[in-house]
Enzyme design. Structure first.
Site, PDB file in Angstrom:
ATOM      1  CG  HIS A 111      -0.282   0.353   2.502  1.00  0.00           C
ATOM      2  ND1 HIS A 111       0.582  -0.512   3.151  1.00  0.00           N
ATOM      3  CD2 HIS A 111      -0.336   1.478   3.266  1.00  0.00           C
ATOM      4  CE1 HIS A 111       1.017   0.066   4.256  1.00  0.00           C
ATOM      5  NE2 HIS A 111       0.472   1.266   4.354  1.00  0.00           N
ATOM      6  NE  ARG A 112       1.475   5.800   2.714  1.00  0.00           N
ATOM      7  CZ  ARG A 112       0.257   6.154   2.360  1.00  0.00           C
ATOM      8  NH1 ARG A 112      -0.238   5.693   1.218  1.00  0.00           N
ATOM      9  NH2 ARG A 112      -0.484   6.926   3.113  1.00  0.00           N
ATOM     10  CE  LYS A 140       7.912  -2.501  14.754  1.00  0.00           C
ATOM     11  NZ  LYS A 140       9.162  -3.274  14.964  1.00  0.00           N
ATOM     12  CE  LYS A 152      12.394  -7.937  10.947  1.00  0.00           C
ATOM     13  NZ  LYS A 152      12.473  -6.583  11.534  1.00  0.00           N
TER      14      LYS A 152
END
Length: 519
Positions: A111-112, A140, A152
């Site tokens: 989404h970003r 976060k 990650k």
């Protein structure tokens, strides 16, 4: 036979490449597998009885999502881990043989862009852990208003047992795999340090990427957490620990928190115990001690140290760097490794787990005496432990989602610096100092008082890069804590649930406002 069957069952989620994979699908399939095995389980330990990290995250997420008022379909879509990669690569050993290593990278949400998240080197790295940590990074970043999606990665290796040469080979081969599959780049996916990695490994990643993208002028921005000489930013090393300090300082100024815990305002005089004396634990302890707190205990994997009057953090750090252990340190009581976790149960005002997941669980949560528990690590408390602690009525848990976002915040600043190709403060520091000097001259002329050289230097000094980083991080933590506090009061929920609600709403808003091209 069960192991190979498990691998086949999870194979769609493990395929090397991009795909839309449910964040919890692998967890559900493997849990179902465990339920049909006939192998008897005898007296599991309290830690083994707890859900896995991915399952813990799911429990917290679903509870928070129920307070958002969002459509179930949208909530489910926010759980999707959009792209995952699993790679295997050989490394030639010093004796001429080969060893094969397994690496992962998960991009939870696009989404970003770019996505952002650390790379860890540890033996317990697996797909479930990487997917859960990637999801945690998404929320976060949203909570901290950092415009990244969550990611990650990791390699299954014990860095303590590898030579520097072998670690460099592993890091570069892993980076090559990310490059080949388009899982790294300034506008795609930007890794950072995590457990078992640091600035050195990030420099190797940057160099490997640049060798393959020599004409990309923004190539330095492919990774953050680098040494300053390689495009890093001053203040990144201590960022996560400093963010923890800023967050606790904010909460110790909220009247309802002080009333609930019975603590006085401010950091000074508070008794603090840490688990973990690595980068995060050390820097957080450094800032707490500097502000007048007493760090009475620290726990590490090979033993703990305790001193009721407070430990000298810098002296202890120097001893640790030389000896790799607290044993023999004269200004404190050493606690052997087999009993060191009991230090977490000692009387203190603030407990800060800054090491591993599931360190406070159903087996020891009732014995934790701290009034405020601060998650500097990812997932150190299990859902059951949180229930036990909050049921006491006078305790507060400050969640990882909020407390350890300092690292990604300053990584964002480093990314911006690399894209701007200029050090923060370089263009305006002297201009600010000249303006302050002119103002100071006017004040002195009209007040008939002349400042000393020391006073003058303090007033006139312009902001350095580190000053600006600290200021930006403090502002970020102030805003994130304020938003979380407001929602916690509005919905009468815990700080964790409030933090998740804030983050979920932000991600949902960005997702909906963007629209969907093919739906």
């Amino acid at each position: 036979m069960l192991r190979s069957f498990s691998q086949r069952l999870a194979a769609p989620a493990l395929r090397a490449g991009r795909q839309n994979t449910s964040l919890f699908a692998a967890s559900s399939r493997l849990t179902a597998l465990r339920s049909i095995t006939t192998t008897p389980v005898v007296d599991p330990s309290p830690v083994d009885a707890e859900p896995r990290f991915l399952e813990c995250f799911e429990m917290f997420f679903r509870k928070a999502a129920s307070y958002t008022g969002l459509p179930p379909g949208l909530v489910n879509s926010l759980q999707s881990c959009q792209s995952i990669l699993r790679v295997e690569f050989p490394i030639k050993t010093e004796d001429g043989d080969y060893e094969t290593y397994v690496g992962y990278r998960a991009q939870h949400s696009l989404h970003r862009v770019p996505t952002k998240g650390g790379i860890r080197f540890a033996l317990n790295v697996d797909l479930q852990e990487v997917m859960a940590l990637a999801a945690l990074m998404t929320f976060k970043c949203a909570l901290a208003d950092v415009p990244f999606g969550g990611a990650k990665g990791g390699v299954r290796v014990d860095p303590k047992k590898c030579s520097v040469s072998k670690l460099e080979k592993i890091t570069r081969q892993y980076t090559l795999a990310l490059c080949h599959k388009n899982f790294i780049g300034p506008g795609l996916d930007v890794p950072a340090p995590d457990m078992g990695t640091g600035a050195r490994e990030m420099a190797w990643i940057k160099d490997t990427y640049q060798q393959l993208n020599s004409q990309n002028v923004d190539s330095q921005a492919c990774v953050t957490g680098k040494p300053v000489s390689q495009g890093g930013i001053r203040g990144r090393e201590e960022a996560t620990g400093l963010g923890v300090f800023y967050g606790v300082k904010e909460y110790l100024g909220f009247p309802e928190i002080l009333q609930k815990t019975g603590l006085s305002s401010g950091i000074a005089g508070k008794r603090v115990i840490f688990q973990g004396f690595g980068n995060v634990g050390y820097w957080a302890a450094h800032f707490f001690e500097k502000s007048g707190a007493k760090v009475t205990g620290i726990v590490e994997y090979n033993g703990g140290i305790f001193r009721e009057e407070g430990l000298d953090i810098e002296e202890l750090r120097a001893y640790w760097n030389v000896n790799g252990s607290f044993e023999g340190y004269a200004s404190g009581e050493f606690v052997a490794a087999e009993k060191s976790l009991e230090v977490l149960e000692y009387d203190c005002d603030i407990l800060i787990p800054a090491a591993l997941e599931k360190q406070v669980h159903r087996g020891n949560a009732d014995r934790v005496q701290a009034k405020i528990i601060v998650e500097a690590a990812n997932g150190p408390l299990t859902p059951k432990a949180e229930d036990i602690i909050l049921a006491k009525g006078d305790r507060v848990i400050l969640p990882d989602l909020l407390m350890n976002c300092g690292g990604v915040t300053v990584s964002y600043f480093e990314w911006l610096k690399n894209l701007a190709h200029v050090r923060f403060g370089r263009l305006n520091k002297k201009w600010e100092e000249k303006g302050k000097e002119a103002l100071l001259e006017l004040i002195q002329e009209n007040s008939n008082r002349t400042l000393s050289d020391a006073e003058r230097a303090l007033v006139v000094q312009g902001a350095s890069e580190r000053d600006l980083v600290y200021s930006g991080l403090e502002d970020t933590m102030h805003n994130a804590c304020a938003e979380t506090r407001m929602v916690a009061q509005e919905l009468n929920v815990s700080q964790r649930i409030a933090a998740f609600v804030v983050a979920i709403r932000k991600v949902a808003s960005a997702t909906v406002d963007t629209g969907r091209m093919f739906s």
